[in-house]
Design a protein around this motif. Sequence first.
Motif, PDB file in Angstrom:
ATOM      1  N   ARG A   1       0.594  -1.180   0.025  1.00  0.00           N
ATOM      2  CA  ARG A   1       0.118   0.110   0.042  1.00  0.00           C
ATOM      3  C   ARG A   1       0.736   1.207   0.076  1.00  0.00           C
ATOM      4  N   ASN A   2       2.192   1.195   0.353  1.00  0.00           N
ATOM      5  CA  ASN A   2       2.953   2.390   0.498  1.00  0.00           C
ATOM      6  C   ASN A   2       3.923   2.115  -0.511  1.00  0.00           C
ATOM      7  N   PRO A   3       4.083   3.297  -1.601  1.00  0.00           N
ATOM      8  CA  PRO A   3       4.852   3.158  -2.681  1.00  0.00           C
ATOM      9  C   PRO A   3       6.522   3.494  -2.245  1.00  0.00           C
ATOM     10  N   GLU A   4       6.512   4.316  -1.217  1.00  0.00           N
ATOM     11  CA  GLU A   4       7.829   4.589  -0.658  1.00  0.00           C
ATOM     12  C   GLU A   4       8.491   3.409  -0.123  1.00  0.00           C
ATOM     13  N   ARG A   5       7.759   2.613   0.643  1.00  0.00           N
ATOM     14  CA  ARG A   5       8.209   1.375   1.035  1.00  0.00           C
ATOM     15  C   ARG A   5       8.552   0.509   0.281  1.00  0.00           C
ATOM     16  N   LEU A   6       7.738   0.122  -0.938  1.00  0.00           N
ATOM     17  CA  LEU A   6       7.907  -0.798  -1.922  1.00  0.00           C
ATOM     18  C   LEU A   6       9.027  -0.404  -2.790  1.00  0.00           C
ATOM     19  N   GLN A   7       9.243   1.011  -2.854  1.00  0.00           N
ATOM     20  CA  GLN A   7      10.572   1.370  -3.751  1.00  0.00           C
ATOM     21  C   GLN A   7      11.838   1.121  -2.878  1.00  0.00           C
ATOM     22  N   GLY A   8      11.557   1.294  -1.441  1.00  0.00           N
ATOM     23  CA  GLY A   8      12.623   1.104  -0.762  1.00  0.00           C
ATOM     24  C   GLY A   8      13.156  -0.294  -0.851  1.00  0.00           C
ATOM     25  N   ALA A   9      12.163  -1.167  -0.695  1.00  0.00           N
ATOM     26  CA  ALA A   9      12.411  -2.685  -1.106  1.00  0.00           C
ATOM     27  C   ALA A   9      13.222  -3.261  -2.152  1.00  0.00           C
ATOM     28  N   GLN A  10      12.576  -2.384  -3.134  1.00  0.00           N
ATOM     29  CA  GLN A  10      13.338  -2.640  -4.633  1.00  0.00           C
ATOM     30  C   GLN A  10      14.800  -2.149  -4.425  1.00  0.00           C
ATOM     31  N   SER A  11      14.747  -0.914  -4.076  1.00  0.00           N
ATOM     32  CA  SER A  11      16.447  -0.304  -3.887  1.00  0.00           C
ATOM     33  C   SER A  11      17.192  -1.477  -3.107  1.00  0.00           C
ATOM     34  N   ALA A  12      16.654  -1.977  -1.972  1.00  0.00           N
ATOM     35  CA  ALA A  12      17.373  -2.876  -1.185  1.00  0.00           C
ATOM     36  C   ALA A  12      17.642  -4.154  -2.137  1.00  0.00           C
ATOM     37  N   GLY A  13      17.155  -4.370  -3.152  1.00  0.00           N
ATOM     38  CA  GLY A  13      17.541  -5.638  -3.945  1.00  0.00           C
ATOM     39  C   GLY A  13      16.537  -6.918  -3.514  1.00  0.00           C
ATOM     40  N   LEU A  14      15.527  -6.597  -2.862  1.00  0.00           N
ATOM     41  CA  LEU A  14      14.553  -7.537  -2.672  1.00  0.00           C
ATOM     42  C   LEU A  14      13.789  -7.988  -3.506  1.00  0.00           C
ATOM     43  N   ILE A  15      13.230  -7.033  -4.198  1.00  0.00           N
ATOM     44  CA  ILE A  15      12.245  -7.328  -5.116  1.00  0.00           C
ATOM     45  C   ILE A  15      12.600  -6.748  -6.422  1.00  0.00           C
ATOM     46  N   ASP A  16      12.045  -7.397  -7.534  1.00  0.00           N
ATOM     47  CA  ASP A  16      12.353  -6.959  -8.763  1.00  0.00           C
ATOM     48  C   ASP A  16      11.384  -5.608  -9.314  1.00  0.00           C
ATOM     49  N   ALA A  17      10.207  -5.680  -9.082  1.00  0.00           N
ATOM     50  CA  ALA A  17       9.192  -4.739  -9.452  1.00  0.00           C
ATOM     51  C   ALA A  17       8.233  -4.775  -8.137  1.00  0.00           C
ATOM     52  N   TRP A  18       7.357  -3.580  -8.451  1.00  0.00           N
ATOM     53  CA  TRP A  18       6.248  -3.482  -7.397  1.00  0.00           C
ATOM     54  C   TRP A  18       5.352  -2.669  -7.837  1.00  0.00           C
ATOM     55  N   SER A  19       4.155  -2.929  -7.106  1.00  0.00           N
ATOM     56  CA  SER A  19       2.914  -2.206  -7.307  1.00  0.00           C
ATOM     57  C   SER A  19       1.923  -2.226  -6.297  1.00  0.00           C
ATOM     58  N   THR A  20       0.965  -1.024  -6.359  1.00  0.00           N
ATOM     59  CA  THR A  20       0.089  -0.810  -5.268  1.00  0.00           C
ATOM     60  C   THR A  20      -1.344  -1.606  -5.701  1.00  0.00           C
ATOM     61  N   ASP A  21      -1.204  -2.115  -6.980  1.00  0.00           N
ATOM     62  CA  ASP A  21      -2.458  -2.515  -7.434  1.00  0.00           C
ATOM     63  C   ASP A  21      -2.642  -4.001  -7.344  1.00  0.00           C
ATOM     64  N   SER A  22      -3.582  -4.793  -6.808  1.00  0.00           N
ATOM     65  CA  SER A  22      -3.572  -5.977  -6.482  1.00  0.00           C
ATOM     66  C   SER A  22      -3.679  -6.855  -8.007  1.00  0.00           C
ATOM     67  N   ALA A  23      -4.235  -6.051  -9.117  1.00  0.00           N
ATOM     68  CA  ALA A  23      -4.354  -6.729 -10.364  1.00  0.00           C
ATOM     69  C   ALA A  23      -3.068  -7.168 -10.859  1.00  0.00           C
ATOM     70  N   ALA A  24      -1.893  -6.573 -10.350  1.00  0.00           N
ATOM     71  CA  ALA A  24      -0.581  -7.114 -10.629  1.00  0.00           C
ATOM     72  C   ALA A  24      -0.047  -8.299 -10.679  1.00  0.00           C
ATOM     73  N   VAL A  25      -0.887  -9.299  -9.926  1.00  0.00           N
ATOM     74  CA  VAL A  25      -0.619 -10.567  -9.693  1.00  0.00           C
ATOM     75  C   VAL A  25      -1.212 -11.310 -11.040  1.00  0.00           C
ATOM     76  N   ARG A  26      -1.551 -10.691 -11.970  1.00  0.00           N
ATOM     77  CA  ARG A  26      -2.316 -11.417 -12.977  1.00  0.00           C
ATOM     78  C   ARG A  26      -1.071 -12.312 -13.584  1.00  0.00           C
ATOM     79  N   ASP A  27       0.176 -12.034 -13.745  1.00  0.00           N
ATOM     80  CA  ASP A  27       1.240 -12.542 -14.328  1.00  0.00           C
ATOM     81  C   ASP A  27       1.992 -13.462 -13.285  1.00  0.00           C
ATOM     82  N   ALA A  28       1.516 -13.802 -12.057  1.00  0.00           N
ATOM     83  CA  ALA A  28       2.259 -14.505 -10.962  1.00  0.00           C
ATOM     84  C   ALA A  28       1.787 -15.792 -11.034  1.00  0.00           C
ATOM     85  N   GLU A  29       2.785 -17.067 -11.021  1.00  0.00           N
ATOM     86  CA  GLU A  29       2.297 -18.168 -11.071  1.00  0.00           C
ATOM     87  C   GLU A  29       1.934 -18.649  -9.508  1.00  0.00           C
TER      88      GLU A  29
END
Length: 277
Positions: free
Chosen positions: A35-63
């Motif tokens: 829900r928090n773009p700044e926190r998600l961007q921080g997690a990406q900058s830390a190398g934990l995730i490759d991409a992020w979204s605040t939209d639950s529809a983003a799971v459409r590509d996730a197995e």
Amino acid sequence: MRDWIAIVGVGLIGGSLAAAVKRRGAARRVLGIGRNPERLQGAQSAGLIDAWSTDSAAVRDAELTVVCTPVDRIADDVKLLWSNVPSGGLVTDAGSTKQRVCEELSDCRDSNREFVGSHPIAGSHRQGFEAADPELYAGRMCVVTPTEESTPAAVNEIEGFWQSVGMRTVRLSPAEHDRALAATSHLPHVTAVALANTLNEANRELIGTGFRDTTRIAAGDPDLWTAILLSNTADVCASLDALTQQIASFRAALERGDAAALNRLLQQAKTVRDSLE
């Protein structure tokens, strides 16, 4: 190897899972949802995730989607994203209680998609993705909680995922899980909190390692633990009854001056604790 894994809630648990997935090659890419773009961007900058979204529809590509939000939000979060889960996709969670979640999500399955509950028994009193540890799950136990409606293929897939990040797995029904964790996790937390709350400020300078070690987990997030305890009330109360009986035995032995009874209680506890090493 999966292509995309989505992790909903990139805090300590979700962030550590993302780090473990990357270190062990359990997926090519990790998507963080929150829900928090700044926190998600921080997690990406830390190398934990490759991409992020605040939209639950983003799971459409996730197995596979793993919901790592607080236990009182899990069911709502799964329902929110469910219509976007792709054909063949699976959803699981990392919640500390299972019966209520699994009951609320009993309709989240069809011929192509399925929810199967999980509880990786690993954690820390620390909070946030900044405390993420790629080895948090290594060698620890994950309880997978299928219901009568769960398909064997989906359960096997979920077990295989947790094993791919270094965990051992066991299957329990949601009710069995909640009874067991009330005794092994929820009761210890309540006990640590109760002990911490007995501290007289006048004695603070006299605290030793025993008090610090025994109350360490009381530093956990109060909001998180309020939700956990309220979602497993009956089983936690039953475990509190068992603890009350033990305390009553100690009190009775002390009041009688019964050294033999005290020694038996202490020896029994030492035997149990030594067996955990």
